[in-house]
Design a protein around this motif. Structure first.
Motif, mmCIF file in Angstrom:
data_model
loop_
_atom_site.group_PDB
_atom_site.id
_atom_site.type_symbol
_atom_site.label_atom_id
_atom_site.label_comp_id
_atom_site.label_asym_id
_atom_site.label_seq_id
_atom_site.Cartn_x
_atom_site.Cartn_y
_atom_site.Cartn_z
ATOM 1 N N GLU A 39 92.885 37.743 55.239
ATOM 2 C CA GLU A 39 93.175 39.076 55.748
ATOM 3 C C GLU A 39 93.234 39.085 57.277
ATOM 4 O O GLU A 39 94.037 39.818 57.873
ATOM 5 C CB GLU A 39 92.112 40.076 55.267
ATOM 6 N N GLU A 40 92.395 38.262 57.897
ATOM 7 C CA GLU A 40 92.400 38.172 59.361
ATOM 8 C C GLU A 40 93.679 37.499 59.862
ATOM 9 O O GLU A 40 94.272 37.923 60.859
ATOM 10 C CB GLU A 40 91.165 37.406 59.833
ATOM 11 N N ASN A 252 109.350 27.433 71.715
ATOM 12 C CA ASN A 252 109.360 28.824 71.218
ATOM 13 C C ASN A 252 108.159 29.129 70.342
ATOM 14 O O ASN A 252 108.195 30.055 69.543
ATOM 15 C CB ASN A 252 110.641 29.076 70.425
ATOM 16 N N ARG A 253 107.063 28.352 70.479
ATOM 17 C CA ARG A 253 105.975 28.469 69.517
ATOM 18 C C ARG A 253 104.593 28.625 70.140
ATOM 19 O O ARG A 253 104.338 28.233 71.277
ATOM 20 C CB ARG A 253 105.961 27.232 68.621
ATOM 21 N N LEU A 254 103.717 29.205 69.327
ATOM 22 C CA LEU A 254 102.286 29.254 69.613
ATOM 23 C C LEU A 254 101.560 28.716 68.391
ATOM 24 O O LEU A 254 102.130 28.649 67.292
ATOM 25 C CB LEU A 254 101.840 30.690 69.900
ATOM 26 N N ARG A 255 100.282 28.368 68.576
ATOM 27 C CA ARG A 255 99.491 27.820 67.481
ATOM 28 C C ARG A 255 98.196 28.606 67.305
ATOM 29 O O ARG A 255 97.497 28.868 68.288
ATOM 30 C CB ARG A 255 99.161 26.341 67.743
ATOM 31 N N LEU A 256 97.902 28.940 66.055
ATOM 32 C CA LEU A 256 96.649 29.601 65.714
ATOM 33 C C LEU A 256 95.809 28.613 64.932
ATOM 34 O O LEU A 256 96.210 28.154 63.859
ATOM 35 C CB LEU A 256 96.912 30.859 64.878
ATOM 36 N N THR A 257 94.647 28.242 65.468
ATOM 37 C CA THR A 257 93.791 27.279 64.791
ATOM 38 C C THR A 257 93.038 27.950 63.647
ATOM 39 O O THR A 257 92.928 29.177 63.580
ATOM 40 C CB THR A 257 92.773 26.652 65.770
ATOM 41 N N SER A 258 92.513 27.145 62.757
ATOM 42 C CA SER A 258 91.843 27.702 61.580
ATOM 43 C C SER A 258 90.580 28.467 61.940
ATOM 44 O O SER A 258 90.122 29.316 61.172
ATOM 45 C CB SER A 258 91.515 26.587 60.575
ATOM 46 N N ASP A 259 89.996 28.194 63.126
ATOM 47 C CA ASP A 259 88.806 28.941 63.553
ATOM 48 C C ASP A 259 89.157 30.079 64.509
ATOM 49 O O ASP A 259 88.300 30.587 65.236
ATOM 50 C CB ASP A 259 87.761 28.002 64.172
ATOM 51 N N GLY A 260 90.434 30.472 64.492
ATOM 52 C CA GLY A 260 90.804 31.706 65.180
ATOM 53 C C GLY A 260 91.103 31.617 66.650
ATOM 54 O O GLY A 260 91.061 32.628 67.363
ATOM 55 N N LYS A 261 91.450 30.414 67.138
ATOM 56 C CA LYS A 261 91.805 30.257 68.550
ATOM 57 C C LYS A 261 93.326 30.166 68.683
ATOM 58 O O LYS A 261 93.987 29.451 67.937
ATOM 59 C CB LYS A 261 91.172 28.986 69.130
ATOM 60 N N LEU A 262 93.862 30.885 69.642
ATOM 61 C CA LEU A 262 95.292 30.847 69.909
ATOM 62 C C LEU A 262 95.541 29.842 71.028
ATOM 63 O O LEU A 262 95.009 29.961 72.125
ATOM 64 C CB LEU A 262 95.787 32.231 70.329
ATOM 65 N N ARG A 263 96.361 28.842 70.729
ATOM 66 C CA ARG A 263 96.713 27.817 71.711
ATOM 67 C C ARG A 263 98.146 28.045 72.175
ATOM 68 O O ARG A 263 99.061 28.138 71.357
ATOM 69 C CB ARG A 263 96.583 26.410 71.122
ATOM 70 N N SER A 276 86.876 36.445 67.657
ATOM 71 C CA SER A 276 85.778 37.276 68.162
ATOM 72 C C SER A 276 86.197 38.739 68.254
ATOM 73 O O SER A 276 85.384 39.643 68.066
ATOM 74 C CB SER A 276 85.310 36.763 69.525
ATOM 75 N N ILE A 277 87.471 38.966 68.543
ATOM 76 C CA ILE A 277 87.981 40.348 68.595
ATOM 77 C C ILE A 277 88.046 40.923 67.187
ATOM 78 O O ILE A 277 87.606 42.059 66.932
ATOM 79 C CB ILE A 277 89.366 40.384 69.261
ATOM 80 N N LEU A 278 88.577 40.134 66.257
ATOM 81 C CA LEU A 278 88.704 40.593 64.870
ATOM 82 C C LEU A 278 87.363 40.937 64.249
ATOM 83 O O LEU A 278 87.256 41.881 63.457
ATOM 84 C CB LEU A 278 89.388 39.511 64.028
ATOM 85 N N SER A 284 89.251 46.744 67.549
ATOM 86 C CA SER A 284 90.362 47.625 67.899
ATOM 87 C C SER A 284 91.664 46.845 67.779
ATOM 88 O O SER A 284 91.833 45.810 68.440
ATOM 89 C CB SER A 284 90.192 48.149 69.331
ATOM 90 N N ARG A 285 92.567 47.324 66.946
ATOM 91 C CA ARG A 285 93.866 46.667 66.813
ATOM 92 C C ARG A 285 94.632 46.720 68.130
ATOM 93 O O ARG A 285 95.364 45.788 68.470
ATOM 94 C CB ARG A 285 94.690 47.326 65.707
ATOM 95 N N GLU A 286 94.434 47.780 68.876
ATOM 96 C CA GLU A 286 95.104 47.909 70.167
ATOM 97 C C GLU A 286 94.635 46.837 71.144
ATOM 98 O O GLU A 286 95.431 46.304 71.921
ATOM 99 C CB GLU A 286 94.883 49.309 70.750
ATOM 100 N N LEU A 287 93.335 46.526 71.107
ATOM 101 C CA LEU A 287 92.825 45.469 71.985
ATOM 102 C C LEU A 287 93.428 44.118 71.578
ATOM 103 O O LEU A 287 93.838 43.327 72.443
ATOM 104 C CB LEU A 287 91.301 45.402 71.917
#
Length: 322
Positions: A39-40, A252-263, A276-278, A284-287
């Motif tokens: 879901e996250e 043209n890409r970004l990577r989302l790691t399995s522990d929730g880090k955006l690279r 940590s935001i989720l 806040s979805r806006e944040l």
């Protein structure tokens, strides 16, 4: 360059121990509680969709070892994503390909570094001598299920599989799949050395000398792979020259790691903590949207070439998702 492609690692676990991906002796994995829930992931993907991302690739570890992956595919499709693809070692595909297709998976890339069963067992670190046959069975099932175009990823390693280029070309012809030769990358381990690195240009020269001219193939998707048909054959081969020919300006890409880090870049250790935001009590979805938008802006200034030259990536490949 417009960012329209997100790679999502759903797990760092794998049923193989490929030597260039999981360094020998690795025993520690990310605790299950720290892995993003489906879901996250879907929530993050939904925001990226609003910012123009229309293609999501699921990776691992090995994504098929995580239970219920079909449910994630359904959720991603519900968020509006046009194409969902999968990179897999293929071992579990024969059992899951048709279900995944029915839930919205569009296509697969399968990792096959050698067509020799014993060498395959060695490079993947498995004791299953029938592993290669099982992977090829998964490829055949994927073709039958319509998970096309199926592409085969082959990491080039000098002294290991450089003698099999001709075999892979025949494989491409027989199965009508594109075989993509990928340069070995210096990511988070000691397997990469100058001695076992092969530039893609060397394989290109060999193919043209042995088989004939490489004719560029137009593809509908922009990405690092350059695809060619071999003159006089039905074989299609691709080359991903991550080390010898930089493509940072067209990334043209970004990577989302399995522990929730955006690279923002595979080769840079800079990560943005979305989990940590989720999981904040005052989520806040806006944040989250604000942070992701800032990341998309920052992506434009990333210099992956500098990171590659300094070997700036210290996470292991299986924790990033490739």
């Amino acid at each position: 360059m417009k960012i329209n492609y997100l790679r999502v690692s759903v797990t760092d676990r794998c049923n193989f121990r490929c030597r260039y991906c999981v360094p020998e002796g690795t025993k520690e994995f990310i605790p299950h509680s720290e892995i993003l829930r489906y879901e996250e992931i879907a929530e993050i993907v939904g925001i990226f969709y609003e910012f123009g991302v229309n293609s999501v690739r699921l990776t691992g570890g090995e994504p098929l070892v995580r239970r219920g992956l079909e449910n994630l595919i359904l959720q991603i499709k519900e968020r509006g994503i046009g194409e969902v693809s999968l990179t897999t070692n293929g071992f579990l595909l024969s059992e899951k390909a048709k279900l995944l297709k029915s839930c919205g998976l569009d296509r697969v890339n399968i990792s096959i570094d050698t067509l020799d069963p014993e060498k395959f067992a060695y490079i993947t670190g498995t004791k299953n001598k029938g592993a290669l046959s099982k992977v090829i069975e998964g490829l055949e099932t994927s073709l039958e299920a319509g998970l096309t175009p199926v592409k085969v990823n082959t990491v080039l390693i000098r002294g290991f599989n450089d003698s099999e280029v001709e075999d892979f070309i025949r494989f491409s012809e027989n199965y009508e799949v594109e075989v993509r030769f990928i340069e070995l990358m210096p990511v988070g381990g000691e397997f990469f050395t100058k001695e076992n690195f092969i530039p893609a240009s060397e394989i290109k020269r060999f193919i043209e000398e042995r088989f004939g001219k490489l004719i560029p193939v137009k593809t509908r998707k922009k990405g690092p792979a350059k695809s060619f048909r071999i003159e006089g054959t039905q074989a299609v081969v691709g080359f991903i020259s991550s080390v010898s020919e930089h493509f940072c300006n067209s990334c043209n890409r970004l990577r989302l790691t399995s522990d929730g880090k955006l690279r923002l870049c595979l080769m840079k250790d800079r990560e943005i903590d979305l989990k940590s935001i989720l999981r904040s009590p005052v989520y806040s979805r806006e944040l989250l949207k604000k942070v992701i938008l800032e990341a998309l802006v920052e992506k434009r200034s990333v210099n992956g070439i500098e990171a590659l030259r300094s070997l700036g990536c210290h996470r292991k490949m299986f924790t990033i998702g490739g």
